[in-house]
Design a protein around this motif. Structure first.
Motif, PDB file in Angstrom:
ATOM      1  N   PHE A   1       0.817  -1.216   0.000  1.00  0.00           N
ATOM      2  CA  PHE A   1       0.000   0.000   0.000  1.00  0.00           C
ATOM      3  C   PHE A   1       0.851   1.268   0.000  1.00  0.00           C
ATOM      4  N   SER A   2       2.055   1.195   0.566  1.00  0.00           N
ATOM      5  CA  SER A   2       2.927   2.382   0.630  1.00  0.00           C
ATOM      6  C   SER A   2       4.302   1.949   1.101  1.00  0.00           C
ATOM      7  N   ASN A   3       5.215   2.904   1.121  1.00  0.00           N
ATOM      8  CA  ASN A   3       6.512   2.625   1.729  1.00  0.00           C
ATOM      9  C   ASN A   3       6.333   2.493   3.245  1.00  0.00           C
ATOM     10  N   PHE A   4       7.321   1.949   3.912  1.00  0.00           N
ATOM     11  CA  PHE A   4       7.223   1.746   5.349  1.00  0.00           C
ATOM     12  C   PHE A   4       6.962   3.075   6.050  1.00  0.00           C
ATOM     13  N   ASP A   5       5.896   3.115   6.831  1.00  0.00           N
ATOM     14  CA  ASP A   5       5.523   4.315   7.577  1.00  0.00           C
ATOM     15  C   ASP A   5       5.538   3.966   9.063  1.00  0.00           C
ATOM     16  N   PRO A   6       6.391   4.619   9.872  1.00  0.00           N
ATOM     17  CA  PRO A   6       6.514   4.268  11.286  1.00  0.00           C
ATOM     18  C   PRO A   6       5.420   4.833  12.187  1.00  0.00           C
ATOM     19  N   GLU A   7       4.432   5.501  11.605  1.00  0.00           N
ATOM     20  CA  GLU A   7       3.345   6.062  12.406  1.00  0.00           C
ATOM     21  C   GLU A   7       2.513   4.935  13.022  1.00  0.00           C
ATOM     22  N   ILE A   8       2.330   4.978  14.349  1.00  0.00           N
ATOM     23  CA  ILE A   8       1.684   3.888  15.071  1.00  0.00           C
ATOM     24  C   ILE A   8       0.266   3.603  14.573  1.00  0.00           C
ATOM     25  N   SER A   9      -0.505   4.633  14.339  1.00  0.00           N
ATOM     26  CA  SER A   9      -1.896   4.424  13.898  1.00  0.00           C
ATOM     27  C   SER A   9      -1.936   3.676  12.565  1.00  0.00           C
ATOM     28  N   ILE A  10      -0.994   3.962  11.682  1.00  0.00           N
ATOM     29  CA  ILE A  10      -0.938   3.287  10.379  1.00  0.00           C
ATOM     30  C   ILE A  10      -0.501   1.839  10.545  1.00  0.00           C
ATOM     31  N   LEU A  11       0.480   1.615  11.406  1.00  0.00           N
ATOM     32  CA  LEU A  11       0.950   0.250  11.649  1.00  0.00           C
ATOM     33  C   LEU A  11      -0.139  -0.619  12.252  1.00  0.00           C
ATOM     34  N   LYS A  12      -0.936  -0.054  13.132  1.00  0.00           N
ATOM     35  CA  LYS A  12      -2.032  -0.807  13.742  1.00  0.00           C
ATOM     36  C   LYS A  12      -3.048  -1.244  12.689  1.00  0.00           C
ATOM     37  N   GLU A  13      -3.341  -0.356  11.752  1.00  0.00           N
ATOM     38  CA  GLU A  13      -4.278  -0.701  10.684  1.00  0.00           C
ATOM     39  C   GLU A  13      -3.703  -1.782   9.772  1.00  0.00           C
ATOM     40  N   LYS A  14      -2.422  -1.661   9.438  1.00  0.00           N
ATOM     41  CA  LYS A  14      -1.798  -2.643   8.553  1.00  0.00           C
ATOM     42  C   LYS A  14      -1.668  -4.005   9.227  1.00  0.00           C
ATOM     43  N   SER A  15      -1.547  -4.009  10.551  1.00  0.00           N
ATOM     44  CA  SER A  15      -1.406  -5.275  11.264  1.00  0.00           C
ATOM     45  C   SER A  15      -2.642  -6.163  11.091  1.00  0.00           C
ATOM     46  N   LYS A  16      -3.774  -5.548  10.794  1.00  0.00           N
ATOM     47  CA  LYS A  16      -5.009  -6.307  10.595  1.00  0.00           C
ATOM     48  C   LYS A  16      -4.973  -7.117   9.289  1.00  0.00           C
ATOM     49  N   LEU A  17      -4.027  -6.750   8.401  1.00  0.00           N
ATOM     50  CA  LEU A  17      -3.951  -7.410   7.100  1.00  0.00           C
ATOM     51  C   LEU A  17      -3.085  -8.666   7.133  1.00  0.00           C
ATOM     52  N   VAL A  18      -2.313  -8.835   8.205  1.00  0.00           N
ATOM     53  CA  VAL A  18      -1.401  -9.980   8.293  1.00  0.00           C
ATOM     54  C   VAL A  18      -2.121 -11.153   8.945  1.00  0.00           C
ATOM     55  N   LYS A  19      -2.249 -12.243   8.199  1.00  0.00           N
ATOM     56  CA  LYS A  19      -2.965 -13.415   8.711  1.00  0.00           C
ATOM     57  C   LYS A  19      -2.049 -14.310   9.550  1.00  0.00           C
ATOM     58  N   LYS A  20      -0.773 -14.365   9.170  1.00  0.00           N
ATOM     59  CA  LYS A  20       0.159 -15.219   9.893  1.00  0.00           C
ATOM     60  C   LYS A  20       1.526 -14.532   9.952  1.00  0.00           C
ATOM     61  N   TYR A  21       2.069 -14.424  11.139  1.00  0.00           N
ATOM     62  CA  TYR A  21       3.389 -13.824  11.314  1.00  0.00           C
ATOM     63  C   TYR A  21       4.466 -14.908  11.281  1.00  0.00           C
ATOM     64  N   ARG A  22       5.618 -14.557  10.739  1.00  0.00           N
ATOM     65  CA  ARG A  22       6.721 -15.510  10.672  1.00  0.00           C
ATOM     66  C   ARG A  22       7.373 -15.727  12.038  1.00  0.00           C
ATOM     67  N   SER A  23       7.859 -16.922  12.240  1.00  0.00           N
ATOM     68  CA  SER A  23       8.678 -17.193  13.421  1.00  0.00           C
ATOM     69  C   SER A  23      10.083 -16.675  13.149  1.00  0.00           C
ATOM     70  N   ARG A  24      10.903 -16.576  14.198  1.00  0.00           N
ATOM     71  CA  ARG A  24      12.273 -16.114  13.983  1.00  0.00           C
ATOM     72  C   ARG A  24      13.023 -17.090  13.082  1.00  0.00           C
ATOM     73  N   LYS A  25      12.746 -18.385  13.222  1.00  0.00           N
ATOM     74  CA  LYS A  25      13.376 -19.392  12.360  1.00  0.00           C
ATOM     75  C   LYS A  25      13.032 -19.122  10.888  1.00  0.00           C
ATOM     76  N   GLU A  26      11.768 -18.829  10.612  1.00  0.00           N
ATOM     77  CA  GLU A  26      11.346 -18.546   9.234  1.00  0.00           C
ATOM     78  C   GLU A  26      11.975 -17.266   8.710  1.00  0.00           C
ATOM     79  N   ILE A  27      12.120 -16.277   9.579  1.00  0.00           N
ATOM     80  CA  ILE A  27      12.738 -15.012   9.161  1.00  0.00           C
ATOM     81  C   ILE A  27      14.184 -15.249   8.740  1.00  0.00           C
ATOM     82  N   PHE A  28      14.929 -16.041   9.498  1.00  0.00           N
ATOM     83  CA  PHE A  28      16.320 -16.309   9.134  1.00  0.00           C
ATOM     84  C   PHE A  28      16.423 -17.169   7.875  1.00  0.00           C
ATOM     85  N   GLU A  29      15.428 -17.988   7.627  1.00  0.00           N
ATOM     86  CA  GLU A  29      15.401 -18.723   6.358  1.00  0.00           C
ATOM     87  C   GLU A  29      15.228 -17.751   5.194  1.00  0.00           C
TER      88      GLU A  29
END
Length: 416
Positions: free
Chosen positions: A149-177
């Motif tokens: 939707f846009s470049n990374f925006d550190p504004e908290i209100s925007i991040l809270k709204e975008k967090s609703k779009l993530v169905k599954k978060y990666r584990s740290r193991k998956e992130i390093f993969e």
């Protein structure tokens, strides 16, 4: 298999407003594939073709006149004199359009992997006449085909709204993969042998982009330099240290760092200070733009070993910073407002994103261990700017407060 790029809409938009489009980027990040996908009905030539390159070098004017426009010219830095005649074509077309009250037409799409040469030629010949895009390897968003939707925006209100779009978060193991995987399109799509792919990539890069700039007897030294710099990703640049370790003088180190940066292999982040001159004086930090390439250069055999190594924090930070920068590139945004902070007392802020008269401080933390409730970014008060709510980007699965001044931010929200 074509992987949709987040930058596509911006390029299409520019093609309706500019006479020329220029696309910079390292080798094999998908520039030619993207251009062919977006503009399938436009003639395409590449100066990798020896006969075409010879024609362009012998008779640049004849070359431009022979091919009708609109025209795509790939690896144009191999015949930079073409740009002078492209400039003439653009100026003549603009004058006709102005006289006839017509819209500007797209005449040329040019690209090249050797940004070190291309950037200088473009600046001299097509300044103000072309819309320039930076391309990098694939972002996590693009690999997973998530809508951006846009470049990374550190504004908290925007991040809270975008967090609703993530169905599954990666584990740290998956992130390093994913860190180990990187984002080279061919590697992602075809899954070739890792060592063979990156060895070939580096050899081609040195042979085609670097060899003509450095002394040919220094090729092996340049390879060693790349490996050493990869080990210093997410660290402050110390030219003298690199000089002693690699066996070249500090002046050569600065030149070779510049080659890596203008090639799009690395990104330099400057320190935040009270004025521009202060920012230039202090040591910048260096980040590789593709963590897959970086991990290969460092000799990392697996994501599991990387995660347990002493380099884990630096790679995690590199991945976060590169993903943020990619989100800026994909939305045609400058990254001139991204800095870091470190003072003589060793107080450090990993990233500072400047926004008008305020700043957003960001700490990058590979773990999910609790951060002290007393965490603040008060060290930045001396800049007398509004300090917005800061972030700790980590492997968490939700946006939530550490205190009134700092929030956790999941790494998976970058790029949405």
């Amino acid at each position: 298999m074509y992987i949709k790029r987040n930058i596509e809409n911006k390029i299409i938009e520019a093609s309706k407003q500019f006479a020329s489009i220029t696309i910079y980027g390292p080798r094999q990040v998908g520039k030619s594939t993207l251009i062919a996908k977006l503009f399938p009905n436009i003639n395409y030539v590449t100066l990798d073709d020896i006969e075409l390159r010879d024609y362009a070098l012998r008779d640049p004017k004849g070359f431009i006149n022979y091919y009708s426009h609109p025209l795509i010219i790939d690896e144009i830095q191999k015949a930079p004199m073409l740009l002078e005649y492209i400039k003439i074509e653009i100026d003549e077309m603009k004058k006709k359009c102005l006289d006839n009250n017509e819209k500007i037409k797209l005449l040329y799409i040019i690209s090249g992997s050797n940004q070190y040469e291309l950037q200088e030629a473009i600046t001299e010949s097509l300044a103000g006449r072309t819309c320039i895009f930076n391309m990098s390897s694939l972002s996590f968003n693009e690999i997973k085909e998530r809508k951006s939707f846009s470049n990374f925006d550190p504004e908290i209100s925007i991040l809270k709204e975008k967090s609703k779009l993530v169905k599954k978060y990666r584990s740290r193991k998956e992130i390093f993969e994913d860190i180990m995987l990187g984002g080279m399109p061919e590697y992602i799509a075809l899954k070739p042998d890792r060592d063979m792919f990156f060895k070939s990539y580096i050899s081609t890069y040195i042979e085609k982009d670097v060899k003509k700039i450095i002394n040919t007897s220094k090729e092996t030294t340049f390879m060693n330099f790349m490996k050493y710099v990869a080990l210093r990703t997410a660290c402050q640049l110390d030219y003298n240290e690199i000089s002693k370790s690699v066996g070249i003088d500090a002046r050569t180190v600065k030149n070779w760092v510049s080659i890596l940066e203008t090639s799009g292999i690395i990104k330099i982040i400057h320190p935040y200070a009270s004025n521009i001159s202060d920012r230039i004086i202090k040591s910048p930090k260096l980040y590789f733009m593709d963590t897959g390439l970086c991990s290969y250069l460092c000799g990392m055999p697996s994501a599991e070993i990387l995660e347990k190594s002493t380099f884990a924090g630096a790679f995690y930070e590199t991945y976060v910073v590169s993903e943020i920068i990619k989100s800026y590139y994909n939305n045609y945004q400058n990254v001139d407002n991204i800095y870091y902070y470190r003072d003589k007392n060793q107080y450090e802020v990993d990233l500072i994103i400047e926004s008008f008269d305020s700043i957003y401080p960001i700490e990058i933390k590979k773990g999910i261990n609790p951060v002290s409730k007393n965490k603040k970014f008060s060290v930045l008060n001396k800049f007398k700017k509004t300090i917005n709510i800061g972030l700790v980007i980590d492997s968490s699965d939700k946006v939530f407060p550490i205190n009134d001044e700092v929030y956790y931010c999941p790494i998976d929200l970058i790029g949405l």
